[in-house]
Design a protein around this motif. Sequence first.
Motif, mmCIF file in Angstrom:
data_model
loop_
_atom_site.group_PDB
_atom_site.id
_atom_site.type_symbol
_atom_site.label_atom_id
_atom_site.label_comp_id
_atom_site.label_asym_id
_atom_site.label_seq_id
_atom_site.Cartn_x
_atom_site.Cartn_y
_atom_site.Cartn_z
ATOM 1 N N THR A 66 -9.430 0.195 -2.370
ATOM 2 C CA THR A 66 -10.305 -0.386 -3.412
ATOM 3 C C THR A 66 -11.425 0.568 -3.835
ATOM 4 O O THR A 66 -11.893 0.507 -4.976
ATOM 5 N N GLY B 33 0.809 -1.225 0.000
ATOM 6 C CA GLY B 33 0.000 0.000 0.000
ATOM 7 C C GLY B 33 0.824 1.247 0.000
ATOM 8 O O GLY B 33 0.293 2.351 0.194
ATOM 9 N N ASP C 140 -9.122 2.464 3.160
ATOM 10 C CA ASP C 140 -7.939 1.876 3.748
ATOM 11 C C ASP C 140 -7.405 0.716 2.926
ATOM 12 O O ASP C 140 -6.184 0.495 2.869
ATOM 13 N N ASP C 141 -8.293 -0.055 2.295
ATOM 14 C CA ASP C 141 -7.836 -1.183 1.467
ATOM 15 C C ASP C 141 -7.562 -0.769 0.033
ATOM 16 O O ASP C 141 -7.321 -1.613 -0.843
ATOM 17 N N TYR D 183 -4.701 8.430 1.101
ATOM 18 C CA TYR D 183 -5.673 7.747 1.962
ATOM 19 C C TYR D 183 -6.914 8.623 2.225
ATOM 20 O O TYR D 183 -7.936 8.111 2.672
#
Length: 466
Positions: free
Chosen positions: A125, A102, A122-123, A117
């Motif tokens: 996607t 990430g 957070d992922d 961010y």
Amino acid sequence: MDQRVKSPRTVSLLSYWTVRYFIILCLGFVVIAIAAIYWARDTTMDSRIRTAGLLGQEVADRVTTSSGQINVPPNLDAIIQNRLRFFNIDEGTCLIITDHTGKLMFSRPAITEKQMYNKLSDDLTTARDANFMAINTPIDNSSNKQIGQVSILQSKKSLTYSPNELMFIFILLAVLILSGWLTLYLLSRKLSRPLGGVAEAAQQICAGNYDVKLNIHTREKEIQELVSSFEEMAQRLKHLEEWRALSLAGVTHELKTPVTSIKGLMMAVRDDVVSGEEAREFVDIALKESGRLERMVSDLLDYNALTAGSVEVRRDRLDLRLLIREVAYQWQLTHEINELNIELNLPEEPMYTMGDSLRIQQIIVNLLNNGLQASDQSQPIHFSITMYAEDGMLHVEVSDNGSGVTPEDQSHIFERFYRGEKKKRNVRGLGLGLTYSQLLARAQGGDLSLRRSSPAGSTFALQLPR
């Protein structure tokens, strides 16, 4: 309180059609435009997502080295800019490259990891802002192991709406609306002009001017037929008006003549201008004139009653052969004239028809009276009545040996109030006898016509249904 009904406000045909057609056209195309916009939005979104995916795949291929590592080439920014311009992607699109942990490896425009961010979850996607969409493309090495990710952030508005496409749709709709309205406007104008001319000519006819000339020539068959028929109608109305005036003058003259004669004869008797046998002769002449006047008034009343539909015509089953024999016998008894002969050529077997015996008698008597008026008193008067059946009809021919009908009068003898020059000089009347007889024949499902005529005599034919 005087309450007057207001007439509805009228508008021209051109305005009525074009305005309503324009409104309907606009409403229809607005519905089409809304459907087209929704369709274009879905199609555009799907196309742009696919394009962003292709861009992400190309970037993923360019940053992957043969050793399976992520290496951002120095000219990647220029390559992405060219691809954005080539694929017609919004310049405000954000492209982010991260590794498998990430970590931010590259971004365009340049942003910090914290800002990244703030844009992505957070992922990494999905987009945090609901107005944006994230299109993710994995970066795989030669072993198909994901070593990173290319994320492209685009606003949903840029995905769903294209200014060029919207402009094209609106221009297309505007062209269609204007062309449709212009087409109807030109057609309505072409149609309203001859109709306006016909309406103006109709107003002239209402004002008593029958000499109208439209001077309208169109290629449309129906409109040209309308114009031609209207001009022909105007000429016929003119002739009918002239004929009405002449007929009224003739009827007035024919009715006035016996009245004047009766008045003069009776005044002569009252004032003792004549006396004795001569006075009685004057009274006899006055009685004959009053009888003629009575017959003319009766003819006029009968004709008006029949044309108004107030005369009842019965439908009885009649033996026409016996009826004709009886009518001829009675008529001959009432006309005590020397050397008058009626020859009957009737079939031996009964011949039945559905009709009114009184009306049939009126027709036969009228034909015999006309023949008597046309006879030459210097020779024996001869009538011939012949009856036969043909084509489901019973034919009764009444022939005389009178002076006949002149060729120029033969086509007019059944017209109301028409009297030939010879008859005007010799016989007083209104010219309704044959017209009334023909109407009676037609009211019973038959007809009355002149079969032939010459100086040696005339033959009239009565047809009745068998």
